[in-house]
Design a protein around this motif. Sequence first.
Motif, mmCIF file in Angstrom:
data_model
loop_
_atom_site.group_PDB
_atom_site.id
_atom_site.type_symbol
_atom_site.label_atom_id
_atom_site.label_comp_id
_atom_site.label_asym_id
_atom_site.label_seq_id
_atom_site.Cartn_x
_atom_site.Cartn_y
_atom_site.Cartn_z
ATOM 1 N N LEU A 1 68.829 49.529 32.336
ATOM 2 C CA LEU A 1 68.839 50.984 32.773
ATOM 3 C C LEU A 1 69.394 51.330 34.027
ATOM 4 O O LEU A 1 69.375 50.459 35.039
ATOM 5 C CB LEU A 1 67.449 51.460 32.814
ATOM 6 N N SER A 2 70.173 51.967 34.218
ATOM 7 C CA SER A 2 70.871 52.666 35.396
ATOM 8 C C SER A 2 69.847 53.344 36.319
ATOM 9 O O SER A 2 68.730 53.587 35.889
ATOM 10 C CB SER A 2 72.130 53.520 35.302
ATOM 11 N N ARG A 3 70.130 53.545 37.603
ATOM 12 C CA ARG A 3 69.411 54.178 38.491
ATOM 13 C C ARG A 3 69.029 55.544 38.202
ATOM 14 O O ARG A 3 68.057 56.064 38.057
ATOM 15 C CB ARG A 3 70.186 54.295 39.937
ATOM 16 N N ASP A 4 70.351 56.239 37.472
ATOM 17 C CA ASP A 4 70.069 57.630 36.909
ATOM 18 C C ASP A 4 69.196 57.496 35.633
ATOM 19 O O ASP A 4 68.401 58.774 35.609
ATOM 20 C CB ASP A 4 71.510 58.044 36.762
ATOM 21 N N ASP A 5 69.262 56.739 34.954
ATOM 22 C CA ASP A 5 68.458 56.543 33.706
ATOM 23 C C ASP A 5 66.733 56.218 34.366
ATOM 24 O O ASP A 5 66.179 56.941 33.561
ATOM 25 C CB ASP A 5 68.827 55.242 32.863
ATOM 26 N N VAL A 6 66.734 55.671 35.064
ATOM 27 C CA VAL A 6 65.263 55.408 35.586
ATOM 28 C C VAL A 6 64.734 56.613 36.155
ATOM 29 O O VAL A 6 63.689 56.914 35.779
ATOM 30 C CB VAL A 6 65.177 54.278 36.717
ATOM 31 N N THR A 7 65.537 57.362 37.001
ATOM 32 C CA THR A 7 64.909 58.590 37.868
ATOM 33 C C THR A 7 64.721 59.552 36.560
ATOM 34 O O THR A 7 63.912 60.347 36.705
ATOM 35 C CB THR A 7 65.850 59.201 38.893
ATOM 36 N N ALA A 8 65.786 59.672 35.753
ATOM 37 C CA ALA A 8 65.629 60.621 34.458
ATOM 38 C C ALA A 8 64.438 60.337 33.695
ATOM 39 O O ALA A 8 63.469 61.309 33.545
ATOM 40 C CB ALA A 8 66.744 60.476 33.593
ATOM 41 N N LEU A 9 63.992 59.153 33.526
ATOM 42 C CA LEU A 9 62.628 58.914 32.709
ATOM 43 C C LEU A 9 61.647 59.174 33.397
ATOM 44 O O LEU A 9 60.471 59.682 33.042
ATOM 45 C CB LEU A 9 62.813 57.353 32.308
ATOM 46 N N ALA A 10 61.613 58.640 34.858
ATOM 47 C CA ALA A 10 60.633 59.043 35.812
ATOM 48 C C ALA A 10 60.380 60.570 35.816
ATOM 49 O O ALA A 10 59.127 60.945 35.784
ATOM 50 C CB ALA A 10 60.732 58.549 36.961
ATOM 51 N N THR A 11 61.291 61.429 35.924
ATOM 52 C CA THR A 11 60.957 62.871 36.006
ATOM 53 C C THR A 11 60.521 63.329 34.663
ATOM 54 O O THR A 11 59.479 64.179 34.404
ATOM 55 C CB THR A 11 62.379 63.468 36.363
ATOM 56 N N TYR A 12 61.065 62.930 33.732
ATOM 57 C CA TYR A 12 60.493 63.214 32.116
ATOM 58 C C TYR A 12 59.167 62.894 31.903
ATOM 59 O O TYR A 12 58.262 63.934 31.588
ATOM 60 C CB TYR A 12 61.433 62.418 31.017
ATOM 61 N N PHE A 13 58.672 61.726 32.183
ATOM 62 C CA PHE A 13 57.400 61.318 31.839
ATOM 63 C C PHE A 13 56.348 61.595 32.893
ATOM 64 O O PHE A 13 55.109 62.266 32.801
ATOM 65 C CB PHE A 13 57.172 59.470 31.947
ATOM 66 N N ALA A 14 56.692 62.192 34.184
ATOM 67 C CA ALA A 14 55.857 62.726 35.207
ATOM 68 C C ALA A 14 55.554 64.232 34.905
ATOM 69 O O ALA A 14 54.669 64.903 35.199
ATOM 70 C CB ALA A 14 56.525 62.975 36.495
ATOM 71 N N SER A 15 56.444 64.743 34.088
ATOM 72 C CA SER A 15 56.285 66.215 33.612
ATOM 73 C C SER A 15 55.477 66.261 32.621
ATOM 74 O O SER A 15 54.910 67.455 32.141
ATOM 75 C CB SER A 15 57.658 66.860 33.220
ATOM 76 N N LEU A 16 54.919 65.323 31.724
ATOM 77 C CA LEU A 16 54.108 65.375 30.675
ATOM 78 C C LEU A 16 52.648 65.357 31.017
ATOM 79 O O LEU A 16 52.380 64.595 31.937
ATOM 80 C CB LEU A 16 54.575 64.238 29.578
ATOM 81 N N THR A 17 51.766 65.729 30.066
ATOM 82 C CA THR A 17 50.413 65.633 30.408
ATOM 83 C C THR A 17 49.886 65.022 29.179
ATOM 84 O O THR A 17 50.381 65.124 27.931
ATOM 85 C CB THR A 17 49.611 66.807 30.668
ATOM 86 N N SER A 18 48.878 64.260 29.080
ATOM 87 C CA SER A 18 48.043 63.406 27.959
ATOM 88 C C SER A 18 47.588 64.593 27.174
ATOM 89 O O SER A 18 47.060 65.373 27.442
ATOM 90 C CB SER A 18 46.944 62.561 28.484
ATOM 91 N N LYS A 19 47.577 64.099 26.057
ATOM 92 C CA LYS A 19 46.937 65.123 25.136
ATOM 93 C C LYS A 19 45.627 64.533 24.589
ATOM 94 O O LYS A 19 45.205 63.415 24.418
ATOM 95 C CB LYS A 19 47.949 65.029 23.683
ATOM 96 N N PRO A 20 44.658 65.661 24.136
ATOM 97 C CA PRO A 20 43.460 65.076 23.895
ATOM 98 C C PRO A 20 43.172 64.250 22.426
ATOM 99 O O PRO A 20 44.051 64.358 21.807
ATOM 100 C CB PRO A 20 42.542 66.433 23.965
#
Length: 109
Positions: free
Chosen positions: A90-109
């Motif tokens: 993964l490139s640095r941009d890929d890692v930060t993009a994934l980090a941003t995406y997953f941080a924006s999500l919330t767990s589903k019940p």
Amino acid sequence: MRQAQSPAGFALLGALGLLFAAVPARAAGDRALGEYLASECTSCHQLSGRSPGGIPPIVGWPEEQFVAVLNAYARKERDNQTMQAIAARLSRDDVTALATYFASLTSKP
């Protein structure tokens, strides 16, 4: 011999300091790219936030933690051959993009 600074020089330095202080130290990653790249991650780390078999959930992780963990896998400081191989390509941009995406999500019940 040291040259004396002019008042205009100090003003310019002060203005540059304010400009750089207003710029975030690390810009957020590209969320759309992160969502695009996430399919490989979500095959094991479920979007529900619940992962089977001891696989840790990554939904809602803080971006800094996500980046730090993937970088540790890429440097082989964390032990998991699958994650080491994935993180290493993964490139640095890929890692930060994934980090941003997953941080924006919330767990589903």
